[in-house]
Design a protein around this motif. Structure first.
Motif, PDB file in Angstrom:
ATOM      1  N   SER A 107     -36.837 -18.495  13.785  1.00  0.00           N
ATOM      2  CA  SER A 107     -37.341 -17.125  13.900  1.00  0.00           C
ATOM      3  C   SER A 107     -36.293 -16.197  14.507  1.00  0.00           C
ATOM      4  N   ASP A 108     -35.230 -16.754  15.085  1.00  0.00           N
ATOM      5  CA  ASP A 108     -34.147 -15.967  15.671  1.00  0.00           C
ATOM      6  C   ASP A 108     -33.159 -15.584  14.563  1.00  0.00           C
ATOM      7  N   LYS A 109     -33.046 -14.282  14.306  1.00  0.00           N
ATOM      8  CA  LYS A 109     -32.186 -13.790  13.227  1.00  0.00           C
ATOM      9  C   LYS A 109     -30.730 -14.212  13.438  1.00  0.00           C
ATOM     10  N   LYS A 110     -30.266 -14.215  14.689  1.00  0.00           N
ATOM     11  CA  LYS A 110     -28.879 -14.602  14.972  1.00  0.00           C
ATOM     12  C   LYS A 110     -28.635 -16.073  14.620  1.00  0.00           C
ATOM     13  N   VAL A 111     -29.632 -16.913  14.827  1.00  0.00           N
ATOM     14  CA  VAL A 111     -29.524 -18.330  14.470  1.00  0.00           C
ATOM     15  C   VAL A 111     -29.393 -18.470  12.956  1.00  0.00           C
ATOM     16  N   ARG A 112     -30.238 -17.745  12.222  1.00  0.00           N
ATOM     17  CA  ARG A 112     -30.181 -17.810  10.752  1.00  0.00           C
ATOM     18  C   ARG A 112     -28.845 -17.279  10.225  1.00  0.00           C
ATOM     19  N   GLU A 113     -28.349 -16.199  10.825  1.00  0.00           N
ATOM     20  CA  GLU A 113     -27.065 -15.631  10.405  1.00  0.00           C
ATOM     21  C   GLU A 113     -25.915 -16.579  10.716  1.00  0.00           C
ATOM     22  N   ALA A 114     -25.954 -17.218  11.882  1.00  0.00           N
ATOM     23  CA  ALA A 114     -24.906 -18.182  12.248  1.00  0.00           C
ATOM     24  C   ALA A 114     -24.916 -19.372  11.297  1.00  0.00           C
ATOM     25  N   TRP A 115     -26.115 -19.852  10.959  1.00  0.00           N
ATOM     26  CA  TRP A 115     -26.253 -20.970  10.009  1.00  0.00           C
ATOM     27  C   TRP A 115     -25.616 -20.596   8.672  1.00  0.00           C
ATOM     28  N   ALA A 116     -25.972 -19.423   8.151  1.00  0.00           N
ATOM     29  CA  ALA A 116     -25.449 -18.967   6.861  1.00  0.00           C
ATOM     30  C   ALA A 116     -23.932 -18.786   6.922  1.00  0.00           C
ATOM     31  N   SER A 117     -23.434 -18.270   8.031  1.00  0.00           N
ATOM     32  CA  SER A 117     -21.995 -18.056   8.175  1.00  0.00           C
ATOM     33  C   SER A 117     -21.239 -19.382   8.190  1.00  0.00           C
ATOM     34  N   ARG A 118     -21.718 -20.336   8.982  1.00  0.00           N
ATOM     35  CA  ARG A 118     -21.064 -21.657   9.031  1.00  0.00           C
ATOM     36  C   ARG A 118     -21.110 -22.337   7.670  1.00  0.00           C
ATOM     37  N   PHE A 119     -22.229 -22.188   6.979  1.00  0.00           N
ATOM     38  CA  PHE A 119     -22.364 -22.800   5.660  1.00  0.00           C
ATOM     39  C   PHE A 119     -21.375 -22.178   4.677  1.00  0.00           C
ATOM     40  N   ALA A 120     -21.237 -20.840   4.708  1.00  0.00           N
ATOM     41  CA  ALA A 120     -20.309 -20.148   3.808  1.00  0.00           C
ATOM     42  C   ALA A 120     -18.861 -20.554   4.090  1.00  0.00           C
ATOM     43  N   ILE A 121     -18.512 -20.696   5.353  1.00  0.00           N
ATOM     44  CA  ILE A 121     -17.157 -21.116   5.725  1.00  0.00           C
ATOM     45  C   ILE A 121     -16.888 -22.531   5.213  1.00  0.00           C
ATOM     46  N   ALA A 122     -17.851 -23.426   5.394  1.00  0.00           N
ATOM     47  CA  ALA A 122     -17.690 -24.808   4.917  1.00  0.00           C
ATOM     48  C   ALA A 122     -17.591 -24.859   3.394  1.00  0.00           C
TER      49      ALA A 122
END
Length: 168
Positions: A107-122
């Motif tokens: 539910s934390d938007k920053k958590v979801r954004e961090a997840w998406a960012s790490r996934f995109a980098i990988a």
């Protein structure tokens, strides 16, 4: 002839303070499968690796060595749920490769954004590794509403047509 092999599976046991009853966790490795293909295939062949590629380190040197003797393609099956966490509150997740578990507050938007960012980098690193290895990369994107035959067949047909034109 068709050579089908599964990545090697090993069992590792972990014991941590947060998980006193940790169980043996299976892990997979792409390197042994590529080595097996390299040793077993005597004449030039087509080698296709099918994977979601999530959490899998691409062994660039092994892929490059195999591609020097064979026609190698990595077919990546992408699930949109891997790249973006849905907002569903607290979610218990377990890494299929390492067995590590974590509680994630989706539910934390920053958590979801961090997840998406790490996934995109990988994902970008993986794409770069496949280019360095000199292998073809085919992406099959699953839809969030389910998969029909066209979802898998059309990207493969496109790849085969392009490959046919390239090889003349």
């Amino acid at each position: 002839d068709v050579l089908a092999t599964r990545p090697a599976t090993t069992s590792t046991a972990t014991s941590t303070a947060t998980s006193p009853a940790a169980k043996a966790t299976p892990t997979t490795a792409l390197t042994p499968a590529l080595e097996a293909a390299g040793h077993l295939l005597r004449q030039r062949s087509i080698v296709v690796v099918v994977s979601d590629c999530v959490g899998v380190a691409m062994p660039v040197q092994k892929l490059r060595a195999l591609a020097a003797r064979h026609d190698v393609a990595v077919v990546e099956v992408r699930d949109p749920l891997d790249a973006a966490l849905p907002d569903v509150g607290l979610l218990s997740v377990r890494d299929a490769e390492s067995g590590r578990q974590a509680l994630v507050d989706t539910s934390d938007k920053k958590v979801r954004e961090a997840w998406a960012s790490r996934f995109a980098i990988a994902r970008k690193a993986r794409e770069d590794d496949l280019k360095k290895a000199g292998v073809d990369h085919v992406v099959i994107q699953l839809s969030s509403s389910g998969m029909n035959d066209d979802d898998a067949v059309l990207p493969l047909l496109r790849f085969l047509r392009q490959r046919s034109r390239r090889l003349g």
